[in-house]
Design a protein around this motif. Structure first.
Motif, PDB file in Angstrom:
ATOM      1  N   PHE A   1       1.101  10.022   3.599  1.00  0.00           N
ATOM      2  CA  PHE A   1       0.299   9.748   2.410  1.00  0.00           C
ATOM      3  C   PHE A   1      -1.128   9.340   2.769  1.00  0.00           C
ATOM      4  CE2 PHE A   1       4.748   8.676   1.751  1.00  0.00           C
ATOM      5  CZ  PHE A   1       5.074   9.479   0.664  1.00  0.00           C
ATOM      6  N   ALA A   2      -2.065  10.272   2.589  1.00  0.00           N
ATOM      7  CA  ALA A   2      -3.468   9.920   2.796  1.00  0.00           C
ATOM      8  C   ALA A   2      -3.955   9.152   1.567  1.00  0.00           C
ATOM      9  CB  ALA A   2      -4.298  11.183   2.989  1.00  0.00           C
ATOM     10  N   ASN A   3      -4.961   8.345   1.782  1.00  0.00           N
ATOM     11  CA  ASN A   3      -5.635   7.667   0.665  1.00  0.00           C
ATOM     12  C   ASN A   3      -4.757   6.692  -0.113  1.00  0.00           C
ATOM     13  OD1 ASN A   3      -7.891   9.258   1.276  1.00  0.00           O
ATOM     14  ND2 ASN A   3      -7.097  10.907  -0.026  1.00  0.00           N
ATOM     15  N   LEU A   4      -3.657   6.285   0.479  1.00  0.00           N
ATOM     16  CA  LEU A   4      -2.865   5.245  -0.176  1.00  0.00           C
ATOM     17  C   LEU A   4      -3.477   3.908   0.229  1.00  0.00           C
ATOM     18  CD1 LEU A   4      -0.366   6.074  -1.834  1.00  0.00           C
ATOM     19  CD2 LEU A   4       1.049   5.308   0.051  1.00  0.00           C
ATOM     20  N   PRO A   5      -3.544   2.938  -0.702  1.00  0.00           N
ATOM     21  CA  PRO A   5      -4.072   1.642  -0.270  1.00  0.00           C
ATOM     22  C   PRO A   5      -3.176   1.013   0.794  1.00  0.00           C
ATOM     23  CG  PRO A   5      -3.503   1.641  -2.620  1.00  0.00           C
ATOM     24  CD  PRO A   5      -3.175   2.983  -2.108  1.00  0.00           C
ATOM     25  N   ARG A   6      -3.782   0.317   1.717  1.00  0.00           N
ATOM     26  CA  ARG A   6      -3.054  -0.321   2.806  1.00  0.00           C
ATOM     27  C   ARG A   6      -1.928  -1.213   2.287  1.00  0.00           C
ATOM     28  NH1 ARG A   6      -4.401  -1.339   7.956  1.00  0.00           N
ATOM     29  NH2 ARG A   6      -3.274  -3.029   8.938  1.00  0.00           N
ATOM     30  N   LEU A   7      -2.239  -1.900   1.183  1.00  0.00           N
ATOM     31  CA  LEU A   7      -1.289  -2.858   0.609  1.00  0.00           C
ATOM     32  C   LEU A   7       0.005  -2.165   0.172  1.00  0.00           C
ATOM     33  CD1 LEU A   7      -1.806  -5.864   0.391  1.00  0.00           C
ATOM     34  CD2 LEU A   7      -2.202  -5.565  -2.054  1.00  0.00           C
ATOM     35  N   ILE A   8      -0.055  -0.874  -0.051  1.00  0.00           N
ATOM     36  CA  ILE A   8       1.139  -0.131  -0.432  1.00  0.00           C
ATOM     37  C   ILE A   8       1.689   0.665   0.751  1.00  0.00           C
ATOM     38  CG2 ILE A   8       2.027   1.736  -1.906  1.00  0.00           C
ATOM     39  CD1 ILE A   8      -0.002   0.822  -4.022  1.00  0.00           C
ATOM     40  N   HIS A   9       0.771   1.319   1.483  1.00  0.00           N
ATOM     41  CA  HIS A   9       1.197   2.235   2.541  1.00  0.00           C
ATOM     42  C   HIS A   9       1.974   1.533   3.660  1.00  0.00           C
ATOM     43  CE1 HIS A   9       0.036   6.077   4.960  1.00  0.00           C
ATOM     44  NE2 HIS A   9       1.314   5.985   4.724  1.00  0.00           N
ATOM     45  N   LEU A  10       1.415   0.433   4.167  1.00  0.00           N
ATOM     46  CA  LEU A  10       2.060  -0.273   5.277  1.00  0.00           C
ATOM     47  C   LEU A  10       3.448  -0.803   4.896  1.00  0.00           C
ATOM     48  CD1 LEU A  10       2.084  -1.413   8.136  1.00  0.00           C
ATOM     49  CD2 LEU A  10       0.705  -3.328   7.346  1.00  0.00           C
ATOM     50  N   PRO A  11       3.536  -1.559   3.775  1.00  0.00           N
ATOM     51  CA  PRO A  11       4.886  -2.031   3.396  1.00  0.00           C
ATOM     52  C   PRO A  11       5.854  -0.877   3.161  1.00  0.00           C
ATOM     53  CG  PRO A  11       3.218  -3.182   2.120  1.00  0.00           C
ATOM     54  CD  PRO A  11       2.506  -2.096   2.861  1.00  0.00           C
ATOM     55  N   LEU A  12       5.337   0.212   2.585  1.00  0.00           N
ATOM     56  CA  LEU A  12       6.198   1.362   2.319  1.00  0.00           C
ATOM     57  C   LEU A  12       6.774   1.918   3.632  1.00  0.00           C
ATOM     58  CD1 LEU A  12       7.171   3.231   0.002  1.00  0.00           C
ATOM     59  CD2 LEU A  12       5.265   4.758   0.593  1.00  0.00           C
ATOM     60  N   ALA A  13       5.896   2.062   4.633  1.00  0.00           N
ATOM     61  CA  ALA A  13       6.342   2.593   5.926  1.00  0.00           C
ATOM     62  C   ALA A  13       7.363   1.655   6.575  1.00  0.00           C
ATOM     63  CB  ALA A  13       5.148   2.809   6.852  1.00  0.00           C
ATOM     64  N   VAL A  14       7.070   0.368   6.514  1.00  0.00           N
ATOM     65  CA  VAL A  14       7.970  -0.615   7.134  1.00  0.00           C
ATOM     66  C   VAL A  14       9.331  -0.617   6.423  1.00  0.00           C
ATOM     67  CG1 VAL A  14       8.363  -3.077   7.552  1.00  0.00           C
ATOM     68  CG2 VAL A  14       6.099  -2.092   7.976  1.00  0.00           C
ATOM     69  N   LEU A  15       9.277  -0.671   5.102  1.00  0.00           N
ATOM     70  CA  LEU A  15      10.535  -0.758   4.337  1.00  0.00           C
ATOM     71  C   LEU A  15      11.347   0.532   4.455  1.00  0.00           C
ATOM     72  CD1 LEU A  15       9.298  -2.661   1.158  1.00  0.00           C
ATOM     73  CD2 LEU A  15      10.776  -3.536   2.985  1.00  0.00           C
ATOM     74  N   ALA A  16      10.655   1.672   4.459  1.00  0.00           N
ATOM     75  CA  ALA A  16      11.371   2.939   4.607  1.00  0.00           C
ATOM     76  C   ALA A  16      12.077   2.990   5.962  1.00  0.00           C
ATOM     77  CB  ALA A  16      10.408   4.109   4.462  1.00  0.00           C
ATOM     78  N   GLY A  17      11.384   2.531   7.005  1.00  0.00           N
ATOM     79  CA  GLY A  17      11.999   2.492   8.339  1.00  0.00           C
ATOM     80  C   GLY A  17      13.209   1.576   8.365  1.00  0.00           C
ATOM     81  N   MET A  18      13.042   0.392   7.767  1.00  0.00           N
ATOM     82  CA  MET A  18      14.155  -0.568   7.719  1.00  0.00           C
ATOM     83  C   MET A  18      15.349   0.025   6.988  1.00  0.00           C
ATOM     84  SD  MET A  18      12.568  -4.269   6.762  1.00  0.00           S
ATOM     85  CE  MET A  18      14.107  -5.186   6.745  1.00  0.00           C
ATOM     86  N   ALA A  19      15.057   0.655   5.856  1.00  0.00           N
ATOM     87  CA  ALA A  19      16.141   1.219   5.058  1.00  0.00           C
ATOM     88  C   ALA A  19      16.877   2.291   5.847  1.00  0.00           C
ATOM     89  CB  ALA A  19      15.578   1.799   3.764  1.00  0.00           C
ATOM     90  N   ALA A  20      16.114   3.131   6.546  1.00  0.00           N
ATOM     91  CA  ALA A  20      16.739   4.211   7.306  1.00  0.00           C
ATOM     92  C   ALA A  20      17.666   3.659   8.388  1.00  0.00           C
ATOM     93  CB  ALA A  20      15.665   5.095   7.923  1.00  0.00           C
ATOM     94  N   GLY A  21      17.169   2.667   9.127  1.00  0.00           N
ATOM     95  CA  GLY A  21      17.991   2.082  10.188  1.00  0.00           C
ATOM     96  C   GLY A  21      19.203   1.358   9.620  1.00  0.00           C
ATOM     97  N   GLY A  22      18.999   0.722   8.461  1.00  0.00           N
ATOM     98  CA  GLY A  22      20.103   0.008   7.819  1.00  0.00           C
ATOM     99  C   GLY A  22      21.199   0.971   7.390  1.00  0.00           C
TER     100      GLY A  22
END
Lengths: 347, 309
Positions: free
Chosen positions: A104-125
């Motif tokens: 996702f280009a042009n996503l605000p950091r406040l959304i992009h970073l948590p999204l990436a972290v949470l998506a990774g966590m969810a996948a591993g979970g």
């Protein structure tokens, strides 16, 4: 093996400390084989890992993923399960974080970073839920299934990183994640990043879950004695599944941190067995979040110092891998370690 | 259509499958020994890697790969002994001990490779056990092409399967071994030494895994490379489980997994990513354990240290 210490006492510290000392002593035999002076070599190892603020920062950077994998293994242990699949879970979390990070280009950091972290966590979970469910519902030993799923994760990420998500460069890696998804470097030029803050938060959260919530109480009860827990009205299968899910999410954060904070991209088979070293970290840390924190720093220091030793002396960096293996064995064989102490005292 | 099938299933591919299966056969037979006696052995990977390295090293110094094979056997046995001392004598969790052995083997082999040869990654070339052509059998059509011209270690592996089967199911020692793995207390009551039996089984397990590793470095290839077992110890574990802890079952699974290994490049050519083929053995094993294709049930006393009363 003692899986269920609830807090530290000085007696509990004895075996880990003695194990580390014995492993270093045994490691000195290997240093002698190479023809170097063990004292000099260990001096290099210590100075290069703790000797300056910059070295300490590097040590903390290397310790960060181990805090996550160590806690992942410890959390499952607390529920009586052996998650030997942290390695696979971190790969799955890492690739998903990378995919979100490059997408996702042009996503605000406040959304992009948590999204990436949470998506990774969810996948591993979710990845870890599979062996959790198979154990809880069908009674299949989680050790074999987590091992098998490690390999499935290796090949799946091999495929994704050489196929659909192969980056623009020749090497088997994704493109660099957008800066909006990157974990900030907090002590340049080292690669220490805000992932360590995430690790500290995770340590706190795990402590609170395990000892301050009903869920944690149930998880520990199942780990101590599943039969008794069941009689006490606690659902063994529900807690096993939950514990594996949380364990997998914790493990995947190690991969997330490596991708978003260290390498900036997913690199094929990037992990130096972080998931397996997590087993050592959990054992040495007695499956306690605080113990895991210090054990991770020790192993981070070994890796940092080992690399320097490799550069500055003739001792190959693999010495620290040998030492890690010996620490695992000695901590687990606490009967042996205590026995050696007793013998020493009587002499 | 027929041409399509014979592209994947033909004598060349099957001969390659047998070659790929050989290290798995040795190592899964090792796994059977250990686990049938009640000791989980996830250290097979590390024992194999050690065998691959020591096989190369002893061959390098002796100049004879057959002597190297003995070195691999001995080094694997030593790793087995460590696992036995830890998990039988000191009651270390068997999975933890196996993990420690795997990590140790990775560190030890690279450390020694760099120390002895001052190289990183790959050892110098050493003599290897050469393939042989069987008289008569090699002239049989198809069959001869598959098994007529193979490495002696391939034949050794096949013979080993028969030996292990006879040992386990037709001798009193095999009966004792199985009794110790199923019901150690009962075995103890009738005078079987549980500890001794487990020691021997786990040492044998390591020795066989060492041979499996040596196949890679001094028979299939003629050098050692870092991490050259590449998960084959775990595939062997999977083959043992998929084969329900029986020698012939593990043989069948090893050949199936070897076939997947041999055919993956050809599948890649027709657009099936080889990574998905490589996942196959692991997914199949999980399905087998879950009971969807004939439940695989481990020996009853597996994983539990024995406490004499």
């Amino acid at each position: 093996m003692e899986l269920q210490q609830s807090s530290y006492s000085s007696r509990d510290l004895l075996v880990p400390v003695v194990s580390v000392i014995l492993a270093l002593l045994a490691g000195s035999v290997f240093i002698l084989i190479v023809g170097e002076n063990p004292v000099a070599a260990y001096r290099v190892l210590f100075v290069e890992s703790f000797g300056s603020v910059r070295n300490i920062a590097t040590t903390l950077q290397r310790a960060t993923p181990l805090m996550f994998t160590g806690m992942a293994v410890a959390f499952a242990f607390r529920c009586g399960m052996f998650n030997i699949g942290a390695e696979g879970q971190l790969y799955v979390g890492a690739i998903v974080a990378a995919i979100v990070g490059v997408s996702f280009a042009n996503l605000p950091r406040l959304i992009h970073l948590p999204l990436a972290v949470l998506a990774g966590m969810a996948a591993g979970g979710v990845w870890a839920l599979v062996p959790g469910i198979l154990k809880a519902k069908l009674g299949v030993h989680e050790v074999i299934n987590t091992i098998m799923m490690n390999f499935v994760a290796y090949y799946l990420t091999d495929y994704l990183v050489t196929g659909p998500f192969h980056g623009g460069r020749w090497a088997p890696e994704t493109d660099r994640v957008f800066p909006t998804a990157a974990l900030a470097r907090i002590f340049p030029p080292t690669r220490l990043n805000s992932g360590i803050l995430l690790a500290l938060v995770a340590i706190g959260v795990v402590y609170v879950i395990l000892w301050k919530t009903r869920t944690g109480y149930e998880i520990r009860a199942v780990g101590l004695n599943p039969t008794a827990a069941e009689y006490g009205g606690i659902s063994v299968s529900r807690n096993m599944i939950l514990a594996m899910g949380i364990s997998g999410a914790l493990a995947s954060l190690a991969g997330v941190e490596q991708v978003l904070g260290v390498h900036g991209r997913f690199i094929q088979r990037f992990s130096p067995e972080l998931g397996f070293v997590g087993i050592a970290v959990a054992l040495l840390g007695k499956n306690h979040p605080v113990g895991v924190f210090f054990a991770a720093i020790l192993f981070g220091a070994l890796r940092t110092g080992g690399a320097a030793m490799d550069r500055l002396t003739d001792v190959p960096r693999e010495l620290v891998v040998i030492i890690q293996a010996m620490i695992i064995m000695l901590v687990a064989a606490d009967e042996l370690t205590r026995g050696l102490l007793r013998r020493r005292r009587t002499v | 259509m027929w041409a399509y099938i014979t592209y994947f299933v033909n004598a060349t591919v099957l001969a390659a499958a047998l070659r790929m299966a050989t290290p798995l056969i040795f190592t899964s037979m090792g796994g059977i020994f250990s686990e049938r006696s009640g000791v989980i052995n996830i250290g097979l990977e590390g024992m194999m890697l050690t065998g691959a390295f020591m096989g190369m090293l002893v061959t390098y110094y002796s100049g004879t790969p057959w002597v190297g094979l003995l070195g691999a056997l001995a080094s694997g046995a030593v790793m087995g002994l460590i696992h036995a001392v830890a998990s039988v004598r000191y009651k270390v969790d068997q999975v933890v001990s196996g993990t420690a052995i795997n990590i140790f083997a990775v560190g030890f082999t690279v450390f020694m490779l760099r120390t002895v040869f001052d190289v990183a990654g790959t050892s110098p070339a050493v003599p290897r056990i050469q393939s042989i052509t069987l008289p008569l059998i090699s002239r049989i059509p198809v069959v001869g092409e598959i098994i007529g011209n193979q490495n002696p270690m391939v034949y050794m592996a096949l013979a080993l399967v028969v030996l292990v089967h006879v040992f386990l199911f037709r001798t009193v020692w095999g009966l004792r071994l199985r009794a110790v793995g199923e019901h150690p207390k009962a075995a103890d009551t009738v005078g079987i030494n549980v500890f001794q039996t487990r020691y021997i089984a786990v040492i044998a397990s390591g020795a066989l895994a060492g041979l499996g590793g040596a196949y890679l470095s001094i028979a299939h290839l003629s050098r050692f490379g870092d991490g050259m077992t590449a998960g084959r110890g775990f595939i062997s574990l999977a083959a043992m489980i998929f084969g329900k802890w029986t020698p012939f079952g593990a043989l069948g699974a090893s050949i199936l997994f070897g076939f997947a290994d041999a055919v993956q490049m050809r599948l890649q050519e027709v657009g099936i990513p080889r990574h998905f083929v490589q996942m196959g053995p692991y997914i199949l094993t999980m399905i087998a354990l879950a009971g969807f294709i004939g439940r695989a049930t481990p020996p009853k006393a597996i994983g539990k240290p024995y406490e004499k009363e």
